[in-house]
Design a protein around this motif. Structure first.
Motif, PDB file in Angstrom:
ATOM      1  N   THR A  97       0.827  -1.209   0.000  1.00 26.83           N
ATOM      2  CA  THR A  97       0.000   0.000   0.000  1.00 26.83           C
ATOM      3  C   THR A  97       0.864   1.263   0.000  1.00 26.83           C
ATOM      4  N   GLY A  98       2.169   1.073  -0.116  1.00 32.29           N
ATOM      5  CA  GLY A  98       3.099   2.196   0.013  1.00 32.29           C
ATOM      6  C   GLY A  98       2.893   3.307  -1.007  1.00 32.29           C
ATOM      7  N   ASN A  99       2.405   2.956  -2.197  1.00 28.58           N
ATOM      8  CA  ASN A  99       2.233   3.959  -3.252  1.00 28.58           C
ATOM      9  C   ASN A  99       0.775   4.382  -3.426  1.00 28.58           C
ATOM     10  N   LEU A 100      -0.071   4.031  -2.453  1.00 32.32           N
ATOM     11  CA  LEU A 100      -1.513   4.251  -2.663  1.00 32.32           C
ATOM     12  C   LEU A 100      -2.081   5.261  -1.656  1.00 32.32           C
ATOM     13  N   ASP A 101      -3.154   5.961  -2.081  1.00 28.64           N
ATOM     14  CA  ASP A 101      -3.802   6.886  -1.152  1.00 28.64           C
ATOM     15  C   ASP A 101      -4.557   6.062  -0.097  1.00 28.64           C
ATOM     16  N   PRO A 102      -4.931   6.659   1.043  1.00 29.29           N
ATOM     17  CA  PRO A 102      -5.513   5.872   2.147  1.00 29.29           C
ATOM     18  C   PRO A 102      -6.731   5.049   1.753  1.00 29.29           C
ATOM     19  N   ASP A 103      -7.656   5.611   0.976  1.00 28.56           N
ATOM     20  CA  ASP A 103      -8.862   4.848   0.603  1.00 28.56           C
ATOM     21  C   ASP A 103      -8.500   3.619  -0.219  1.00 28.56           C
ATOM     22  N   THR A 104      -7.624   3.851  -1.216  1.00 29.30           N
ATOM     23  CA  THR A 104      -7.220   2.733  -2.086  1.00 29.30           C
ATOM     24  C   THR A 104      -6.461   1.695  -1.265  1.00 29.30           C
ATOM     25  N   ALA A 105      -5.634   2.198  -0.343  1.00 28.96           N
ATOM     26  CA  ALA A 105      -4.879   1.275   0.508  1.00 28.96           C
ATOM     27  C   ALA A 105      -5.845   0.381   1.279  1.00 28.96           C
ATOM     28  N   TRP A 106      -6.938   0.942   1.770  1.00 33.20           N
ATOM     29  CA  TRP A 106      -7.934   0.141   2.487  1.00 33.20           C
ATOM     30  C   TRP A 106      -8.593  -0.888   1.583  1.00 33.20           C
ATOM     31  N   ASP A 107      -8.852  -0.496   0.334  1.00 27.14           N
ATOM     32  CA  ASP A 107      -9.421  -1.472  -0.625  1.00 27.14           C
ATOM     33  C   ASP A 107      -8.497  -2.684  -0.756  1.00 27.14           C
ATOM     34  N   ILE A 108      -7.204  -2.389  -0.923  1.00 23.50           N
ATOM     35  CA  ILE A 108      -6.225  -3.479  -1.093  1.00 23.50           C
ATOM     36  C   ILE A 108      -6.165  -4.319   0.188  1.00 23.50           C
ATOM     37  N   MET A 109      -6.187  -3.612   1.335  1.00 24.74           N
ATOM     38  CA  MET A 109      -6.134  -4.307   2.620  1.00 24.74           C
ATOM     39  C   MET A 109      -7.311  -5.267   2.768  1.00 24.74           C
ATOM     40  N   ASN A 110      -8.492  -4.782   2.395  1.00 23.06           N
ATOM     41  CA  ASN A 110      -9.688  -5.635   2.478  1.00 23.06           C
ATOM     42  C   ASN A 110      -9.572  -6.845   1.564  1.00 23.06           C
ATOM     43  N   LEU A 111      -8.987  -6.609   0.387  1.00 23.85           N
ATOM     44  CA  LEU A 111      -8.789  -7.726  -0.550  1.00 23.85           C
ATOM     45  C   LEU A 111      -7.850  -8.767   0.062  1.00 23.85           C
ATOM     46  N   LEU A 112      -6.755  -8.269   0.682  1.00 25.84           N
ATOM     47  CA  LEU A 112      -5.798  -9.183   1.307  1.00 25.84           C
ATOM     48  C   LEU A 112      -6.471  -9.974   2.426  1.00 25.84           C
ATOM     49  N   ASP A 113      -7.329  -9.286   3.176  1.00 27.76           N
ATOM     50  CA  ASP A 113      -8.045  -9.947   4.263  1.00 27.76           C
ATOM     51  C   ASP A 113      -8.956 -11.041   3.710  1.00 27.76           C
ATOM     52  N   GLU A 114      -9.592 -10.720   2.573  1.00 29.64           N
ATOM     53  CA  GLU A 114     -10.498 -11.696   1.954  1.00 29.64           C
ATOM     54  C   GLU A 114      -9.703 -12.908   1.454  1.00 29.64           C
ATOM     55  N   ILE A 115      -8.559 -12.623   0.844  1.00 31.35           N
ATOM     56  CA  ILE A 115      -7.708 -13.719   0.354  1.00 31.35           C
ATOM     57  C   ILE A 115      -7.280 -14.596   1.531  1.00 31.35           C
ATOM     58  N   ASN A 116      -6.914 -13.940   2.642  1.00 33.68           N
ATOM     59  CA  ASN A 116      -6.493 -14.651   3.845  1.00 33.68           C
ATOM     60  C   ASN A 116      -7.628 -15.508   4.408  1.00 33.68           C
ATOM     61  N   SER A 117      -8.856 -14.949   4.347  1.00 35.96           N
ATOM     62  CA  SER A 117      -9.993 -15.687   4.896  1.00 35.96           C
ATOM     63  C   SER A 117     -10.292 -16.939   4.068  1.00 35.96           C
ATOM     64  N   ARG A 118      -9.783 -17.000   2.839  1.00 38.71           N
ATOM     65  CA  ARG A 118      -9.971 -18.208   2.018  1.00 38.71           C
ATOM     66  C   ARG A 118      -8.890 -19.248   2.294  1.00 38.71           C
ATOM     67  N   GLY A 119      -7.993 -18.945   3.246  1.00 35.72           N
ATOM     68  CA  GLY A 119      -7.010 -19.957   3.648  1.00 35.72           C
ATOM     69  C   GLY A 119      -5.574 -19.659   3.258  1.00 35.72           C
ATOM     70  N   THR A 120      -5.351 -18.574   2.534  1.00 37.62           N
ATOM     71  CA  THR A 120      -3.986 -18.266   2.121  1.00 37.62           C
ATOM     72  C   THR A 120      -3.236 -17.586   3.264  1.00 37.62           C
ATOM     73  N   THR A 121      -2.014 -18.041   3.521  1.00 36.03           N
ATOM     74  CA  THR A 121      -1.172 -17.396   4.534  1.00 36.03           C
ATOM     75  C   THR A 121      -0.661 -16.086   3.944  1.00 36.03           C
ATOM     76  N   VAL A 122      -0.859 -14.966   4.654  1.00 37.69           N
ATOM     77  CA  VAL A 122      -0.424 -13.671   4.126  1.00 37.69           C
ATOM     78  C   VAL A 122       0.663 -13.096   5.044  1.00 37.69           C
ATOM     79  N   VAL A 123       1.805 -12.747   4.430  1.00 37.11           N
ATOM     80  CA  VAL A 123       2.876 -12.079   5.180  1.00 37.11           C
ATOM     81  C   VAL A 123       3.079 -10.726   4.526  1.00 37.11           C
ATOM     82  N   MET A 124       2.871  -9.656   5.305  1.00 39.37           N
ATOM     83  CA  MET A 124       2.893  -8.323   4.699  1.00 39.37           C
ATOM     84  C   MET A 124       3.854  -7.402   5.439  1.00 39.37           C
ATOM     85  N   ALA A 125       4.913  -6.964   4.727  1.00 39.35           N
ATOM     86  CA  ALA A 125       5.824  -5.973   5.306  1.00 39.35           C
ATOM     87  C   ALA A 125       5.227  -4.602   5.032  1.00 39.35           C
TER      88      ALA A 125
END
Lengths: 231, 317
Positions: A165-193
């Motif tokens: 999310t380093g290059n994104l505005d706060p709203d867009t960053a939240w969209d990406i974050m929600n997507l990552l959360d959704e991917i994680n909820s499907r069973g994928t291990t997510v490691v995010m620096a």
């Protein structure tokens, strides 16, 4: 899922990337790696991708020792790990569809599988209507969605994100974050620096804090900082 | 340090194999890349073609020069003079004996009358006084050799034959011809090698430009798990195409132009007509079926070498 034992990486110039790091990240976990620039976050992602050799220590993925993987084995290891970068790293001469399909082509997927999976994953990240667009015709958030789609199209068990999310505005960053959360909820291990303290604080996930290459804090459902650790 | 366990799963140990399923992808990548860098592609094809036309020209020139020299060598040979008191049967026996000497290709008997006529023709004067019984010239054999460089050994062998009076063999001419023949072969090889290396450098640089412009692309491909060979194949195909096209164009042009060129060189109005008339030339059918596969393989090989060497450092991600 991911097990790092006493990992140390010393660069050729003597700089220490990570020092004596021992970590276990379980299947289906969501872990933030936080810390200031030069704290060792990106080095940790790079050693997991086997972009560089460890100076000392061992790394296991799914119980398999990848510490000494050679040139021939690394590509197959990387197919088990989706990866997303701050600068998106899309192929500029390929459309959104082709960028995502490409990650399947390298795994020898049949064109039938590609035709089935790519639209599905584009729809998941909300880019189904932009499949024919080129990266330079997309906004930053859309480019990162495309990069995410590429990272998950092969259904990897692990997703590594280096400042996504380093290059994104706060709203867009939240969209990406929600997507990552959704991917994680499907069973994928997510490691995010990440540096994004607001996202880390709000998500209430595991937080691994690094400083000077050492892991200085590792808490379940933590925040970006606490009184024992300050940025 | 712990050693790697033996239970590593390597899905493919034949990553370099060109998989049919991927071939379509490689070809489409190659076509796109060639089209995207079309000016660079065209200029490298032209440069390789220019090198190849010189390779073909030096090959054709070397091959024809060798033929000329062989022709000249066969006309040099040596003259074997016979004893004056030798009977006709004796002369025949000497002739048969010469024929079995190693390195002798053919012999022809020269009568004293014929020798006199030759002399008259060469010197351009009429020597009537010497005709008939007054003819001082001997019976002789004109001997053609297979290998002029072995002339001295042949002279030694023939001189031992009973009935041979003397032998005229110009060692200077034969040595010079053999020397020229060797020089032509070596110079031809050097020219071909230099032009081959030059072509490799040109293709390498061209592909390097393409590879450099796609450096990020290669890094991304590596991150998503592409094998080195998956990345390499389109570049190799690109190199081979440039090399083969660069070889085919001059080859086809030379194939059709060769006969006309020979005709114009040796024709009545040709600038070298006087010099070259009467000399044998290799035909299109003698040169091109032999040289075509070599040139095409050379082009393809140059392409592979060029692309492989320009990619190496970019694959270490």
């Amino acid at each position: 899922m991911i097990k790092i034992i006493n990992a140390t990486k010393i660069y050729d110039n003597g700089a220490r990337g990570v020092q004596d790091v021992t970590l276990t990240i379980d299947k289906g976990e969501f872990a933030f790696i936080v810390g200031s620039s030069g704290s060792g976050k990106s080095t940790l992602i790079k050693i997991l991708l086997r972009e560089m050799d460890l100076t000392e220590g061992e790394i296991y993925i799914n119980g398999e020792d990848i510490t000494y993987y050679g040139k021939k084995e690394i590509p197959f290891l990387r197919r088990k790990m989706g990866v997303v970068f701050q600068d998106f790293r899309l192929l500029p001469t390929k459309t959104v569809y082709e960028n995502v399909a490409f990650a399947m082509q390298i795994t020898d997927a049949s064109s039938r599988e590609i035709r089935r999976n790519v639209p599905m994953v584009l729809s998941m990240v909300g880019l189904q209507k932009k499949s024919k667009a080129y990266p330079d015709q997309l906004s930053g958030g859309e480019q990162q969605r495309c990069a995410l789609a590429r990272a998950i199209v092969n259904n990897p068990p692990i997703l590594l994100c280096d400042e996504p999310t380093g290059n994104l505005d706060p709203d867009t960053a939240w969209d990406i974050m929600n997507l990552l959360d959704e991917i994680n909820s499907r069973g994928t291990t997510v490691v995010m620096a990440t540096h994004a303290w607001d996202l880390v604080d709000a998500m209430k996930k595991r937080v691994i804090a690094m400083k000077n290459g050492f892991v200085v804090r590792d808490v379940e459902k933590g925040g970006y900082s606490n009184e024992n650790y300050s940025e | 340090m712990k050693t790697t366990p033996n239970n590593r799963k390597v899905k493919s140990n034949k990553a370099s194999t060109l998989k049919l399923r991927n071939l379509r992808y490689y070809l489409s990548q190659t076509t796109k890349s060639l089209w995207r860098n079309k000016f660079m592609t065209i200029s490298s094809i032209i440069t390789v073609a220019a090198c190849m036309i010189m390779v073909i020209a030096s090959f054709a020139a070397t091959s024809n020069l060798n033929l000329f020299l062989d022709h000249l060598e066969s006309t040099v040979g040596m003259t074997v003079f016979l004893d004056e008191d030798l009977s006709e049967a004796g002369r025949d026996i000497v002739g048969q004996t010469i024929m079995v000497v190693e390195n002798v290709r053919d012999i022809r008997i020269i009568t004293p009358e014929e020798a006199l006529e030759n002399m008259e023709r060469q010197w351009g004067m009429n020597i009537e006084a010497l005709q008939g019984d007054a003819n001082p010239l001997r019976w002789s054999y004109m001997v053609e050799l297979y290998d002029l460089s072995l002339q001295s050994q042949t002279v030694d062998a023939v001189s031992l034959i009973f009935g041979v009076h003397s032998i005229d063999a110009s060692a200077d001419i034969s040595d010079t011809l053999v020397f020229i023949n060797n020089v032509v072969a070596i110079v031809g090889l050097i020219i071909i090698a230099v032009l081959g290396i030059l072509s490799i450098v040109i293709i390498t640089n061209t592909i390097k430009l393409t590879v450099n412009s796609r450096r990020n692309e290669i890094v991304i491909m590596k991150y998503v798990g592409a094998t080195d060979w998956f990345i390499r194949w389109p570049f190799i195909i690109e190199g081979v195409l440039v090399g083969v096209l660069g070889a085919l164009i001059p080859l086809v042009a030379a194939w059709f132009a060769y006969d006309n060129l020979v005709a114009s060189l040796t024709g009545d109005t040709g600038i070298f007509a006087a010099m070259l008339r009467g000399l044998p030339f290799r035909t299109t059918a003698e040169i091109f079926p032999f040289v075509a596969p070599i040139i095409i393989l050379l082009g393809a090989g140059i392409g592979v070498l060029g692309s492989a060497s320009s990619m190496r450092k970019h694959l270490n991600v």
